[in-house]
Design a protein around this motif. Structure first.
Motif, PDB file in Angstrom:
ATOM      1  N   GLU A 168      13.021  38.104 -53.300  1.00 54.37           N
ATOM      2  CA  GLU A 168      12.655  37.106 -52.292  1.00 54.37           C
ATOM      3  C   GLU A 168      11.335  37.444 -51.602  1.00 54.37           C
ATOM      4  O   GLU A 168      10.484  36.579 -51.410  1.00 54.37           O
ATOM      5  N   VAL A 169      11.133  38.713 -51.253  1.00 47.75           N
ATOM      6  CA  VAL A 169       9.979  39.058 -50.427  1.00 47.75           C
ATOM      7  C   VAL A 169       8.711  39.261 -51.232  1.00 47.75           C
ATOM      8  O   VAL A 169       7.608  38.926 -50.765  1.00 47.75           O
ATOM      9  N   MET A 170       8.811  39.807 -52.436  1.00 46.76           N
ATOM     10  CA  MET A 170       7.580  40.144 -53.171  1.00 46.76           C
ATOM     11  C   MET A 170       6.722  38.923 -53.497  1.00 46.76           C
ATOM     12  O   MET A 170       5.491  38.982 -53.350  1.00 46.76           O
ATOM     13  N   PRO A 171       7.293  37.791 -53.920  1.00 46.96           N
ATOM     14  CA  PRO A 171       6.427  36.623 -54.150  1.00 46.96           C
ATOM     15  C   PRO A 171       5.668  36.191 -52.904  1.00 46.96           C
ATOM     16  O   PRO A 171       4.557  35.651 -53.009  1.00 46.96           O
ATOM     17  N   ARG A 172       6.219  36.431 -51.720  1.00 50.44           N
ATOM     18  CA  ARG A 172       5.509  36.060 -50.499  1.00 50.44           C
ATOM     19  C   ARG A 172       4.268  36.920 -50.298  1.00 50.44           C
ATOM     20  O   ARG A 172       3.286  36.473 -49.699  1.00 50.44           O
ATOM     21  N   LEU A 173       4.294  38.149 -50.810  1.00 44.46           N
ATOM     22  CA  LEU A 173       3.123  39.023 -50.706  1.00 44.46           C
ATOM     23  C   LEU A 173       2.103  38.730 -51.798  1.00 44.46           C
ATOM     24  O   LEU A 173       0.922  39.036 -51.631  1.00 44.46           O
ATOM     25  N   LEU A 174       2.560  38.151 -52.902  1.00 47.71           N
ATOM     26  CA  LEU A 174       1.688  37.979 -54.062  1.00 47.71           C
ATOM     27  C   LEU A 174       1.077  36.591 -54.157  1.00 47.71           C
ATOM     28  O   LEU A 174       0.199  36.354 -54.980  1.00 47.71           O
ATOM     29  N   THR A 175       1.533  35.661 -53.332  1.00 48.48           N
ATOM     30  CA  THR A 175       0.981  34.299 -53.365  1.00 48.48           C
ATOM     31  C   THR A 175       0.147  34.064 -52.108  1.00 48.48           C
ATOM     32  O   THR A 175       0.376  33.113 -51.366  1.00 48.48           O
ATOM     33  N   VAL A 176      -0.797  34.948 -51.876  1.00 50.07           N
ATOM     34  CA  VAL A 176      -1.636  34.861 -50.680  1.00 50.07           C
ATOM     35  C   VAL A 176      -2.888  34.053 -50.984  1.00 50.07           C
ATOM     36  O   VAL A 176      -3.406  34.076 -52.095  1.00 50.07           O
ATOM     37  N   GLY A 177      -3.341  33.330 -49.979  1.00 50.75           N
ATOM     38  CA  GLY A 177      -4.576  32.573 -50.083  1.00 50.75           C
ATOM     39  C   GLY A 177      -5.693  33.258 -49.315  1.00 50.75           C
ATOM     40  O   GLY A 177      -5.539  34.388 -48.840  1.00 50.75           O
ATOM     41  N   PRO A 178      -6.831  32.582 -49.160  1.00 49.83           N
ATOM     42  CA  PRO A 178      -7.967  33.178 -48.445  1.00 49.83           C
ATOM     43  C   PRO A 178      -7.620  33.618 -47.026  1.00 49.83           C
ATOM     44  O   PRO A 178      -8.139  34.630 -46.539  1.00 49.83           O
ATOM     45  N   TRP A 179      -6.752  32.862 -46.342  1.00 50.46           N
ATOM     46  CA  TRP A 179      -6.371  33.189 -44.970  1.00 50.46           C
ATOM     47  C   TRP A 179      -5.675  34.551 -44.911  1.00 50.46           C
ATOM     48  O   TRP A 179      -6.022  35.415 -44.106  1.00 50.46           O
TER      49      TRP A 179
END
Length: 448
Positions: A168-179
């Protein structure tokens, strides 16, 4: 004292060059090469002065250069906010050499081959859930496969609740944008309210990784485990914080890159029906050489990482210039991979050019080169081949005449802008081949 000089380059302000690089990086550097030649200077806000190199001889000089002068860790320093201060990617000199020595055994060829059957099983389990008869972006699906591979083979996670939390948590770290990337590059921003979500995700990932480390340190069966974390704990010499940083590095560098490479491979194959048919035959017959060639050609024509850099700690003579300290020299991966003098007809997707070829690190750069070459390259190529083999053995893919998908920059990697949309016509029921054995023929076929 001998004066220093920089090659020519576009006179645009650094902020403008940064924006162009974010939006049109490959086209911008290709245009600069046409305008200024095989060496040129860019000035990019937040990154500094970059000297791009497109001549393989100059690239060889960089990769063979003294690592005390050519600092790769310093060039990767923008990743510290996510990977940690002791990550093998962001340290230099003696510390890097010692850290790399400790981390090499889990990625030696024999250790990697032992994971082949597990990787195939993970791929088969996930492929059974792929939709049939409808067009869908495959990139999220390949990402789930490679994340599970990393969690099981590198971290060795087995506790169901912790595995679910990591998924659950790792995709949130890996789908980062410029912000989010801005906060990773400038860690002070992580303490501010707008980046609370990213800060929370990093803290949750840390909690889970430290729990895995604690389990491994007290595991009575530690000596029998084959996951990379267990091997690092057995080797000794790393604190919990240092172990956490290496695990985060392997998660980030080893998961998203391979997933994206697989997505690009399927995007390329479905647009080349004859190559797709040949790759399917190779997968069904156990012709790993051709599948390896497909993987290598994919990473040539659609490299996942834009480039690799080295920050100079002292002036050096390179490419006909005496470059000053503080400059980042950048072997231009895309520039070399697209050079017709190196790869004839470079825009053609042609795995045959890779069959039996002896690739040089100065002309084939997806894993970098020299003492900083990706330590997980052997693992990545085996995973790429095994997962691609399982996809082609278990899914009948439709070819398409749709236009090629454009590159889109996501953090530091290039992804297909539509997620590599494919269509599965049917599924094959196929047993999992044991490591080192040719796959058996499929026993049945259905449309699901």
């Amino acid at each position: 004292m001998t004066s220093t000089s920089l090659p020519p380059g576009p006179p645009l302000p650094p902020v403008v060059q940064a924006l162009i690089m974010l939006r049109f990086g490959p086209r911008f550097t290709a245009a600069c090469r046409r305008r200024y030649g095989s060496v040129f200077t860019l000035r990019v806000a937040a990154m500094g002065t970059l000297v791009y190199l497109a001549d393989p001889a100059d690239i060889k000089t960089v990769f063979a250069g003294d690592p005390r002068i050519y600092h790769a860790g310093e060039a990767n320093s923008m990743l510290k906010g996510l990977l940690g201060d002791t990550s093998v990617l962001v340290v230099d000199d003696d510390l890097h050499r010692e850290r790399r020595r400790l981390m090499l055994p889990p990625f030696a060829r024999d250790a990697v081959v032992r994971q082949e059957e597990l990787i195939a099983g993970i791929a088969a389990e996930h492929l059974a859930r792929w939709p049939v008869g409808t067009t869908f972006p495959v990139a999220p699906w390949t990402a789930r496969i490679t994340l599970e591979v990393i969690l099981r083979t590198v971290i060795g996670a087995s506790d169901p609740a912790r595995l679910a939390a990591l998924r659950e948590v790792m995709p949130r770290l890996l789908t980062v944008g410029p912000w989010e990337t801005a906060a990773i590059a400038n860690q002070a921003l992580l303490r501010r309210r707008p980046w609370r979500r990213l800060r929370t995700a990093i803290a949750e990932a840390d909690r889970l990784l430290y729990a895995e480390i604690a389990d491994r340190r007290t595991d009575p069966d530690l000596s029998a485990r084959t996951d990379a974390l267990a091997m690092l704990v057995r080797a000794g010499g790393l604190t919990d914080t240092e172990l956490r940083d290496q695990l985060m590095t392997l998660l980030v560098a080893g998961h998203d890159t391979t997933a994206t490479g697989l997505a690009w491979a399927l995007e390329r194959l479905t647009r080349h029906p004859e190559i797709l048919a040949r790759a399917e035959r190779a997968a069904l017959s156990g012709d790993d050489e051709y599948l390896d060639a497909v993987a290598k050609e994919t990473l040539r024509i659609r490299p996942v990482v834009f480039d690799v850099g080295r920050v100079l700690t002292e002036p050096v003579e390179l490419a006909g210039h005496r470059l000053p300290a503080g400059v980042m020299v950048v072997p231009g991966m895309l520039l070399v991979h697209d050079d017709p003098a190196v790869y004839p007809d470079p825009d053609r997707f042609d795995p045959d050019r890779m069959v039996g070829s002896a690739l040089s690190p100065s002309t084939y750069l997806p894993f970098g080169g020299g003492p900083r070459r990706c330590l997980g390259a052997t693992f990545a190529m085996l995973e790429f081949r095994v997962v691609l083999r399982e996809i082609l053995r278990r899914a009948v893919l439709d070819s398409t005449g749709a236009p090629a998908e454009r590159r889109r920059l996501k953090h530091v990697i290039f992804v297909p802008h539509r997620g590599a949309r494919i269509r599965v016509l049917a599924r094959r029921d196929t047993p999992i081949a044991a490591a080192g054995q040719a796959p058996s023929c499929p026993v049945s076929q259905h449309t699901g």
